[in-house]
Design an enzyme around this catalytic site. Structure first.
Site, PDB file in Angstrom:
ATOM      1  CD  GLN A 101      -2.504  -1.288   2.671  1.00  0.00           C
ATOM      2  OE1 GLN A 101      -2.003  -2.002   3.529  1.00  0.00           O
ATOM      3  NE2 GLN A 101      -3.610  -0.597   2.879  1.00  0.00           N
ATOM      4  CG  ASP A 140       7.858   4.040   0.983  1.00  0.00           C
ATOM      5  OD1 ASP A 140       8.255   3.037   0.365  1.00  0.00           O
ATOM      6  OD2 ASP A 140       7.362   3.975   2.137  1.00  0.00           O
ATOM      7  CG  HIS A 181      -2.685   2.641  -2.083  1.00  0.00           C
ATOM      8  ND1 HIS A 181      -2.666   2.613  -0.704  1.00  0.00           N
ATOM      9  CD2 HIS A 181      -3.809   1.967  -2.445  1.00  0.00           C
ATOM     10  CE1 HIS A 181      -3.720   1.941  -0.251  1.00  0.00           C
ATOM     11  NE2 HIS A 181      -4.419   1.549  -1.297  1.00  0.00           N
ATOM     12  CG  ASN A 211       0.628  -3.557  13.077  1.00  0.00           C
ATOM     13  OD1 ASN A 211       1.255  -2.552  13.405  1.00  0.00           O
ATOM     14  ND2 ASN A 211      -0.403  -3.514  12.250  1.00  0.00           N
ATOM     15  CD  GLU A 265      -1.757   0.188  17.701  1.00  0.00           C
ATOM     16  OE1 GLU A 265      -1.546   0.511  18.881  1.00  0.00           O
ATOM     17  OE2 GLU A 265      -2.208   0.966  16.840  1.00  0.00           O
TER      18      GLU A 265
END
Length: 230
Positions: free
Chosen positions: A84, A87, A102, A197, A199
């Site tokens: 996604q 950069d 994206h 991740n 969280e």
């Protein structure tokens, strides 16, 4: 093996995320910076924001998580990376089998002629940049709010999710659709799901395996264990 990455993997390279307490959308309004309507109203303002992001990303370096994904691609013939992120850090780390859902901040597009090309100049010599052929304002080749994903990339991503044996979810909030549906699709078709991740996310209940902590630390450890188990 199929991998879905989000902003969390690049955050450890110093690239700001969009969501969360320190995310960019907490400080800026998406409808003023990342929509076709915003670009039509004020292309200079939109480009000033994207030029700032390009300069920030140009100083960033791929971290050990990016490098581990490049190692995975080199070792696994069936590997595919779906991102996604816009950069380009995955490509700088060495990945080549990359589906960019994206778009990419290092490409520009002429809305009038629909041509796309890379432009890595930092800073850009002119804002807003203009098409060298027709003179129209160029736009970043990224997907803005209200725009569909590139159809070929999305089709490729869905096919990979259906065929995945192992599906890794790395540094994504799990709330941006339609990308968040890919792990669910992989699950329906029998893939083993692993989440990396800081969280829990809405995707966490789907997971077979969960790794918490900085992905630049957890992903290399998982990959080393995976290689030992082959």
């Amino acid at each position: 093996m199929v991998v879905l990455t989000g902003a969390g993997i690049s955050a450890e390279s110093g690239v700001p995320t969009f969501r969360g307490p320190d995310g960019l959308w907490g400080r800026y309004r998406p409808e003023e910076l990342a929509t076709p309507e915003a670009f039509a109203r004020n292309p200079l303002r939109v480009w000033e924001w994207y030029a700032w992001r390009r300069e920030l990303i140009a100083r960033a370096e791929p971290n050990p998580a990016h490098q581990t994904l490049a190692e995975m691609e080199a070792a696994l013939p069936g590997f595919l990376l779906i991102t996604q992120n816009v950069d380009g850090l995955h490509q700088r780390a060495g990945n080549r089998r990359v589906v960019e859902l994206h778009g990419n901040l290092w490409r520009v597009r002429c809305p009038r002629e629909r041509q796309v090309w890379e432009d890595h100049r930092v800073p850009l010599p002119e804002l807003p940049p203009r098409c060298p052929t027709c003179g129209a304002f160029l736009r970043p080749d990224v997907v803005w709010f209200g725009e569909p994903l590139p159809p070929e990339e999305w089709q490729h991503a869905m096919e990979a999710a259906r065929e995945a044996e192992i599906f890794l979810v790395i540094g994504t909030s799990g709330i941006v659709e339609p990308a968040a549906s890919l792990p669910r699709l992989a699950r329906v078709h029998g893939a083993y799901l692993v989440e990396f991740n800081l969280e829990d996310t809405p995707l966490t209940p789907l997971m077979d395996e969960i790794w918490r902590g900085p992905v630049s630390e957890t992903l290399p450890r998982w990959w080393a264990r995976f290689q030992r188990g082959k």
